[in-house]
Design a protein around this motif. Structure first.
Motif, PDB file in Angstrom:
ATOM      1  N   THR A  39       0.917  -1.386  -0.046  1.00 33.18           N
ATOM      2  CA  THR A  39      -0.030   0.225  -0.054  1.00 33.18           C
ATOM      3  C   THR A  39       0.831   1.400  -0.060  1.00 33.18           C
ATOM      4  O   THR A  39       1.832   1.211   0.792  1.00 33.18           O
ATOM      5  N   MET A  40       0.709   2.349  -0.959  1.00 31.63           N
ATOM      6  CA  MET A  40       1.633   3.337  -1.048  1.00 31.63           C
ATOM      7  C   MET A  40       0.850   4.569  -0.671  1.00 31.63           C
ATOM      8  O   MET A  40      -0.391   4.878  -1.050  1.00 31.63           O
ATOM      9  N   LYS A  41       1.461   5.538  -0.242  1.00 30.56           N
ATOM     10  CA  LYS A  41       0.704   6.671   0.221  1.00 30.56           C
ATOM     11  C   LYS A  41       1.537   7.897  -0.253  1.00 30.56           C
ATOM     12  O   LYS A  41       2.685   7.836  -0.185  1.00 30.56           O
ATOM     13  N   LYS A  42       1.041   8.814  -0.645  1.00 28.73           N
ATOM     14  CA  LYS A  42       1.543  10.418  -1.118  1.00 28.73           C
ATOM     15  C   LYS A  42       1.978  11.128  -0.054  1.00 28.73           C
ATOM     16  O   LYS A  42       1.018  11.436   0.614  1.00 28.73           O
ATOM     17  N   PHE A  43       3.214  11.528   0.231  1.00 31.97           N
ATOM     18  CA  PHE A  43       3.592  12.645   1.053  1.00 31.97           C
ATOM     19  C   PHE A  43       4.065  13.761   0.255  1.00 31.97           C
ATOM     20  O   PHE A  43       4.164  13.617  -0.871  1.00 31.97           O
ATOM     21  N   LYS A  44       4.705  14.580   1.088  1.00 35.73           N
ATOM     22  CA  LYS A  44       5.206  15.987   0.342  1.00 35.73           C
ATOM     23  C   LYS A  44       6.279  15.413  -0.447  1.00 35.73           C
ATOM     24  O   LYS A  44       6.337  16.226  -1.576  1.00 35.73           O
ATOM     25  N   ASP A  45       7.173  14.700   0.054  1.00 35.34           N
ATOM     26  CA  ASP A  45       8.475  14.413  -0.743  1.00 35.34           C
ATOM     27  C   ASP A  45       8.382  13.093  -1.690  1.00 35.34           C
ATOM     28  O   ASP A  45       9.296  12.857  -2.269  1.00 35.34           O
ATOM     29  N   GLY A  46       7.238  12.735  -1.737  1.00 40.55           N
ATOM     30  CA  GLY A  46       7.151  11.392  -2.891  1.00 40.55           C
ATOM     31  C   GLY A  46       6.204  10.419  -2.196  1.00 40.55           C
ATOM     32  O   GLY A  46       5.573  10.682  -1.209  1.00 40.55           O
ATOM     33  N   TRP A  47       6.134   9.284  -2.873  1.00 38.14           N
ATOM     34  CA  TRP A  47       5.432   8.143  -2.256  1.00 38.14           C
ATOM     35  C   TRP A  47       6.185   7.296  -1.452  1.00 38.14           C
ATOM     36  O   TRP A  47       7.400   7.026  -1.542  1.00 38.14           O
ATOM     37  N   ARG A  48       5.451   6.619  -0.226  1.00 32.07           N
ATOM     38  CA  ARG A  48       6.101   5.858   0.496  1.00 32.07           C
ATOM     39  C   ARG A  48       5.186   4.652   0.881  1.00 32.07           C
ATOM     40  O   ARG A  48       3.975   4.919   0.922  1.00 32.07           O
ATOM     41  N   ARG A  49       6.000   3.439   1.197  1.00 29.51           N
ATOM     42  CA  ARG A  49       5.057   2.309   1.557  1.00 29.51           C
ATOM     43  C   ARG A  49       4.531   2.689   2.862  1.00 29.51           C
ATOM     44  O   ARG A  49       4.989   3.031   3.969  1.00 29.51           O
ATOM     45  N   VAL A  50       3.120   2.195   3.371  1.00 28.87           N
ATOM     46  CA  VAL A  50       2.522   2.296   4.524  1.00 28.87           C
ATOM     47  C   VAL A  50       2.036   0.982   4.983  1.00 28.87           C
ATOM     48  O   VAL A  50       1.719  -0.016   4.072  1.00 28.87           O
ATOM     49  N   VAL A  51       2.198   0.688   6.291  1.00 32.20           N
ATOM     50  CA  VAL A  51       1.861  -0.431   6.769  1.00 32.20           C
ATOM     51  C   VAL A  51       1.121  -0.334   8.127  1.00 32.20           C
ATOM     52  O   VAL A  51       0.932   0.751   8.699  1.00 32.20           O
ATOM     53  N   PRO A  52       0.513  -1.532   8.540  1.00 35.40           N
ATOM     54  CA  PRO A  52      -0.505  -1.456   9.698  1.00 35.40           C
ATOM     55  C   PRO A  52       0.464  -1.129  10.975  1.00 35.40           C
ATOM     56  O   PRO A  52       1.553  -1.292  11.172  1.00 35.40           O
ATOM     57  N   SER A  53      -0.115  -0.210  11.872  1.00 42.37           N
ATOM     58  CA  SER A  53       0.539  -0.279  13.264  1.00 42.37           C
ATOM     59  C   SER A  53      -0.590  -0.470  14.202  1.00 42.37           C
ATOM     60  O   SER A  53      -1.239   0.290  14.906  1.00 42.37           O
ATOM     61  N   PRO A  54      -0.777  -1.597  14.540  1.00 39.24           N
ATOM     62  CA  PRO A  54      -1.945  -2.173  15.602  1.00 39.24           C
ATOM     63  C   PRO A  54      -1.440  -1.995  16.906  1.00 39.24           C
ATOM     64  O   PRO A  54      -0.190  -1.727  17.377  1.00 39.24           O
ATOM     65  N   ASP A  55      -2.475  -1.775  17.758  1.00 39.75           N
ATOM     66  CA  ASP A  55      -2.163  -1.583  19.304  1.00 39.75           C
ATOM     67  C   ASP A  55      -1.841  -2.829  19.990  1.00 39.75           C
ATOM     68  O   ASP A  55      -2.143  -3.925  19.780  1.00 39.75           O
ATOM     69  N   PRO A  56      -0.705  -2.535  20.569  1.00 38.90           N
ATOM     70  CA  PRO A  56      -0.172  -3.682  21.373  1.00 38.90           C
ATOM     71  C   PRO A  56      -0.940  -4.026  22.616  1.00 38.90           C
ATOM     72  O   PRO A  56      -1.472  -3.212  23.423  1.00 38.90           O
ATOM     73  N   LYS A  57      -0.929  -5.490  22.556  1.00 43.53           N
ATOM     74  CA  LYS A  57      -1.723  -6.173  23.946  1.00 43.53           C
ATOM     75  C   LYS A  57      -0.822  -6.661  24.919  1.00 43.53           C
ATOM     76  O   LYS A  57      -1.294  -6.616  26.193  1.00 43.53           O
ATOM     77  N   GLU A  58       0.196  -7.288  24.626  1.00 39.95           N
ATOM     78  CA  GLU A  58       0.891  -8.350  25.629  1.00 39.95           C
ATOM     79  C   GLU A  58       2.342  -8.255  24.979  1.00 39.95           C
ATOM     80  O   GLU A  58       2.563  -8.510  23.759  1.00 39.95           O
ATOM     81  N   ILE A  59       3.383  -8.286  26.005  1.00 39.44           N
ATOM     82  CA  ILE A  59       4.777  -8.626  25.821  1.00 39.44           C
ATOM     83  C   ILE A  59       5.059 -10.031  26.132  1.00 39.44           C
ATOM     84  O   ILE A  59       5.211 -10.404  27.434  1.00 39.44           O
ATOM     85  N   VAL A  60       5.230 -10.874  24.782  1.00 36.70           N
ATOM     86  CA  VAL A  60       5.579 -12.082  25.177  1.00 36.70           C
ATOM     87  C   VAL A  60       6.649 -12.725  26.271  1.00 36.70           C
ATOM     88  O   VAL A  60       6.673 -13.495  27.095  1.00 36.70           O
ATOM     89  N   GLU A  61       7.830 -11.691  26.244  1.00 34.91           N
ATOM     90  CA  GLU A  61       8.981 -12.281  26.725  1.00 34.91           C
ATOM     91  C   GLU A  61       8.904 -11.511  28.150  1.00 34.91           C
ATOM     92  O   GLU A  61      10.053 -11.392  28.934  1.00 34.91           O
ATOM     93  N   GLU A  62       7.745 -10.866  28.811  1.00 36.13           N
ATOM     94  CA  GLU A  62       7.628 -10.179  30.152  1.00 36.13           C
ATOM     95  C   GLU A  62       8.380 -11.093  31.065  1.00 36.13           C
ATOM     96  O   GLU A  62       9.137 -10.386  31.987  1.00 36.13           O
ATOM     97  N   PRO A  63       8.136 -12.305  31.067  1.00 32.86           N
ATOM     98  CA  PRO A  63       8.648 -12.956  32.432  1.00 32.86           C
ATOM     99  C   PRO A  63      10.223 -13.212  32.299  1.00 32.86           C
ATOM    100  O   PRO A  63      10.807 -13.165  33.323  1.00 32.86           O
ATOM    101  N   VAL A  64      10.679 -13.350  30.997  1.00 32.49           N
ATOM    102  CA  VAL A  64      12.366 -13.101  30.928  1.00 32.49           C
ATOM    103  C   VAL A  64      12.790 -11.880  31.429  1.00 32.49           C
ATOM    104  O   VAL A  64      13.889 -11.660  32.204  1.00 32.49           O
TER     105      VAL A  64
END
Length: 305
Positions: free
Chosen positions: A144-169
């Motif tokens: 998915t590409m999006k137009k910015f001031k300096d040209g086109w860039r790839r854009v990707v999802p940025s979902p909300d974090p729910k849990e850190i798997v390595e938290e016990p370590v």
């Protein structure tokens, strides 16, 4: 002794326009730990960090070589790449000043929800700019590409974090007097499907993920280090004002009023608010240079209940 999560901004390794080689990033990391040594030595501390330019560079290298690696793999690689720089810098500071702690870089996964609306509306830019003439070639990759001031860039999802798997370590290392580096670039995004874990292509905001970690390990303080000394309201206007000690209700109102930039201060303020709302004592937003002063109340923006 307090427990603290320290989220390093991109300026901990790079300034805008600098060459992105090992030596430049190492020099910044060394100076970062020069500033942080008393904070990390005298508290139970976890270091987290972003990976903005680095993960884009890694992904671009894959594209040029034709490997076509998944984005979640590139996030994992960036954790090792940046972790080496930070660990080397810390070890040399440790030797110079006779510090006690050992440092560990932890490849960290962050659980997200596959139904998060971010997956149907990718907005997070990564990688280089593309010209109009290169757009068709970029889209052949399924991007998915999006137009910015300096040209086109790839854009990707940025979902909300729910849990850190390595938290016990991370908890184990803290309890035994070590300095963990974790949640690099917000963590490697993973989802559960019928109880089985899978990597998924996305980039998670490192401040929001660091806030999840800070809550999970029962941190007293959460410190977000960036390239400004304070959070501002009416930023760039004649009545611009810096915030010093501010209650969570007040800064939440500023957030709802649209006072903070989408790609810059907004996620930092959101992360600080979540930490306080989930039981944290204080959240700090300030520069690396003012980190020690901020903890003692002499600088920066501090969010309290």
């Amino acid at each position: 002794m307090s427990r603290i999560v320290i989220a390093l901004g991109g300026n901990a390794l790079l300034q805008n326009g600098e060459k992105r080689d090992y030596e430049t990033q190492y020099d910044h990391a060394y100076r970062t730990f020069e500033n942080l040594k008393s904070v990390t030595e005298n508290n139970e501390a976890v270091i987290t960090h972003g990976n903005g330019p680095q993960v884009g560079d890694i992904q671009q290298s894959h594209d040029i070589s034709g490997i076509q690696a998944h984005l979640h793999q590139s996030v994992a690689m960036s954790q090792g790449y940046i972790g080496e720089i930070l660990a080397n810098a810390y070890n040399n500071i440790r030797t110079k000043y006779g510090l006690r702690k050992n440092i560990f870089t932890i490849i960290t996964r962050t659980v997200v929800d596959e139904d998060d609306p971010a997956f149907s509306n990718p907005e997070k830019p990564i990688g280089r700019y593309y010209s109009d003439g290169e757009l068709g070639e970029a889209r052949k990759n399924g991007w998915t590409m999006k137009k910015f001031k300096d040209g086109w860039r790839r854009v990707v999802p940025s979902p909300d974090p729910k849990e850190i798997v390595e938290e016990p370590v991370i908890e184990y290392l803290l309890h035994n007097g070590n300095l963990p580096i974790a949640v690099g670039g917000g963590g490697i995004p993973v989802v559960y499907r019928n109880g089985v874990m899978y990597g998924i292509d996305a980039v998670i905001d490192k401040d929001l993920a660091s806030s999840v970690l800070a809550t999970a390990i029962g941190a007293d303080f959460f410190m977000i280090l960036t390239d400004v000394d304070h959070v501002f309201v009416n930023y760039g206007k004649p009545d611009q004002r810096s915030l010093h000690e501010v209650r969570v209700d007040e800064i939440e109102k500023y957030l709802k009023d649209g006072q903070f930039g989408e790609g810059s201060m907004k996620p930092k303020v959101m992360a600080a608010i979540r930490f306080i709302r989930n039981g944290g004592k204080k959240a700090f937003i300030t520069s690396i240079e003012n980190s020690v002063n901020a903890l003692s109340g002499g600088s920066g923006t501090v969010i309290v209940r």
